[in-house]
Design an enzyme around this catalytic site. Structure first.
Site, mmCIF file in Angstrom:
data_model
loop_
_atom_site.group_PDB
_atom_site.id
_atom_site.type_symbol
_atom_site.label_atom_id
_atom_site.label_comp_id
_atom_site.label_asym_id
_atom_site.label_seq_id
_atom_site.Cartn_x
_atom_site.Cartn_y
_atom_site.Cartn_z
ATOM 1 N N THR A 1 0.830 -1.206 0.000
ATOM 2 C CA THR A 1 0.000 0.000 0.000
ATOM 3 C C THR A 1 0.865 1.256 0.000
ATOM 4 O O THR A 1 0.590 2.221 -0.732
ATOM 5 C CB THR A 1 -0.932 -0.001 1.229
ATOM 6 N N HIS B 1 -0.294 -9.651 -6.033
ATOM 7 C CA HIS B 1 0.544 -10.481 -5.179
ATOM 8 C C HIS B 1 0.931 -11.768 -5.904
ATOM 9 O O HIS B 1 1.541 -12.662 -5.294
ATOM 10 C CB HIS B 1 -0.185 -10.840 -3.883
ATOM 11 N N SER C 1 2.010 -9.361 10.103
ATOM 12 C CA SER C 1 1.099 -8.434 9.442
ATOM 13 C C SER C 1 0.002 -9.171 8.677
ATOM 14 O O SER C 1 -1.173 -8.770 8.693
ATOM 15 C CB SER C 1 1.892 -7.531 8.489
ATOM 16 N N TYR D 1 11.609 -3.653 1.923
ATOM 17 C CA TYR D 1 10.784 -2.837 2.809
ATOM 18 C C TYR D 1 11.618 -2.255 3.951
ATOM 19 O O TYR D 1 11.450 -1.090 4.330
ATOM 20 C CB TYR D 1 9.645 -3.701 3.371
ATOM 21 N N SER E 1 1.223 -1.106 12.055
ATOM 22 C CA SER E 1 2.326 -0.483 12.793
ATOM 23 C C SER E 1 3.439 0.003 11.875
ATOM 24 O O SER E 1 4.059 1.028 12.128
ATOM 25 C CB SER E 1 2.906 -1.482 13.804
#
Length: 368
Positions: free
Chosen positions: A100, A181, A211, A266, A333
């Site tokens: 996202t 994905h 997650s 990431y 988070s």
């Protein structure tokens, strides 16, 4: 044999084909090259008991046994034959790897940093999810329809949630932005040779699993009801959608030298957001002033991003498809190393051994 012989994409439009066009269309389409087999009945029953969103069962695809709900089978060939355009931009990830975050960055970079427009149009519309329809079981959808029947506007949204992403994208004018994905092997084989840009984001599996666990609890299309330890067993044993995780990541890693592929971690993006904003902009051929990049960096900072209604699945929440658990939003988070709050010592030891075994045959290494 193609699944949609009477209709095809002609100049970007889904049209009824006459017999002559139908023959040419059949010749153009590639047969799906992998076997799709159902999960063994007893195991299927067990998984269905823990995931209430799927009602029929699960399938495994090809020699790597990619795992999907039953709806994947009827769409597999359409994904494999998805008609690409040279200016398409894909964000491809294993779920919960910064998808996202990257999508919003990419869309803004490609749309003149139009924050007003981005705020008005949900990210799900700006960046269609190619395979989401596979995860909306008809019985689960029927429940959503019943729950929203008193509100015509919400009812209409529910009616359309399982409209195939490839059909939506076929009707899209202008440059297309595509979320997926799916691993490279299940996407069109000419993806990186067609001029399309693909940004692949990887994240360490322990943070991904935590997650993804939360997402599976909050998305009723998945509807996970168990605890994290049980979820980790499913994840590690490749019994979660889009797994095997390692095969997925390795396919992305092996494409990193392709000129139209940008592979990023990431963890690095989280540690140095500005550097990655600049790297993605350069990859997309976009140039902005230092002040404009400052503004974008501030927009994407996690404390701001998690309050961005455009990216937080507010529409899905309004129709009951997505439900917060313990008030955790879709953008959660975002921190590196959050897995430590969920793994026992025994689980951590088992996970580290699993990671070590799977990294043994590759030079892939996750940032510390």
């Amino acid at each position: 044999m193609p699944l949609y012989l009477d209709h095809g994409l002609v100049n970007g439009e889904i049209v009824k084909l006459n017999e002559e066009k139908k023959v040419k269309y059949e010749e153009k389409r590639l047969p799906f090259p992998y076997e799709i087999k159902p999960v063994e009945p007893e195991l299927n029953k067990k998984i269905l008991g823990d995931f209430s969103g799927e009602r029929t069962g699960f399938v495994q695809v090809g020699p790597k046994n990619y795992f999907f709900p039953s709806g994947y089978e009827k769409e597999a060939e359409n994904f494999y034959n998805f008609e690409l355009r040279p200016d398409d931009v894909f964000v491809a990830t294993f779920p919960r790897s910064g998808t996202t975050w990257t999508q919003d960055m990419v869309w803004l970079l490609c749309n003149n940093l139009d924050y007003d427009k981005a705020a008005k149009i949900p990210l799900t519309e700006r960046f269609p999810f190619l395979e989401f329809s596979c995860f909306v079981h008809k019985d689960t959808k029927a429940e959503f329809l019943q729950e929203n029947e008193a509100d015509p506007e919400k009812y209409k949204i529910v009616q359309e949630i399982d409209y195939p992403g490839w059909k939506t994208l076929a009707k899209t004018d202008g440059q297309r932005f595509i979320k997926t994905h799916l691993p490279f092997s299940l996407l069109p084989p000419n993806l990186t040779r067609n001029g399309c840009k693909v940004i692949y984001v990887a994240r360490n599996p322990k943070d991904v699993a935590v997650s993804f666990y939360h997402l599976n609890r909050t998305m009723r299309t998945q509807g996970y009801t168990g605890d994290f330890e049980k979820y980790w067993d499913y994840f590690q044993n490749n019994l979660q959608p889009w797994t095997p995780y390692w095969e997925h990541i390795k396919e992305g890693w092996n494409m990193r030298h392709e000129k139209n592929v940008l592979f990023i971690f990431y963890e690095n993006m989280n540690k140095n957001l500005r550097r990655h904003v600049e790297k993605v902009a350069n990859f997309l051929g976009k140039s902005y002033t230092s002040e404009e990049l400052d503004q974008l960096e501030n927009h994407l900072k996690f404390e701001n991003f998690r309050n961005n209604k455009s990216v937080n699945y507010d529409i899905m929440e309004s129709i009951g498809v997505y439900r917060k658990v313990n008030q955790a939003g879709y953008v959660r988070s975002g921190k590196n190393g959050g897995w430590r709050d969920y793994f026992s010592q025994e689980m951590e030891k088992r996970a580290d051994q699993w990671i070590e075994e799977n990294l043994r045959d590759t030079d892939l290494r996750f940032p510390l």
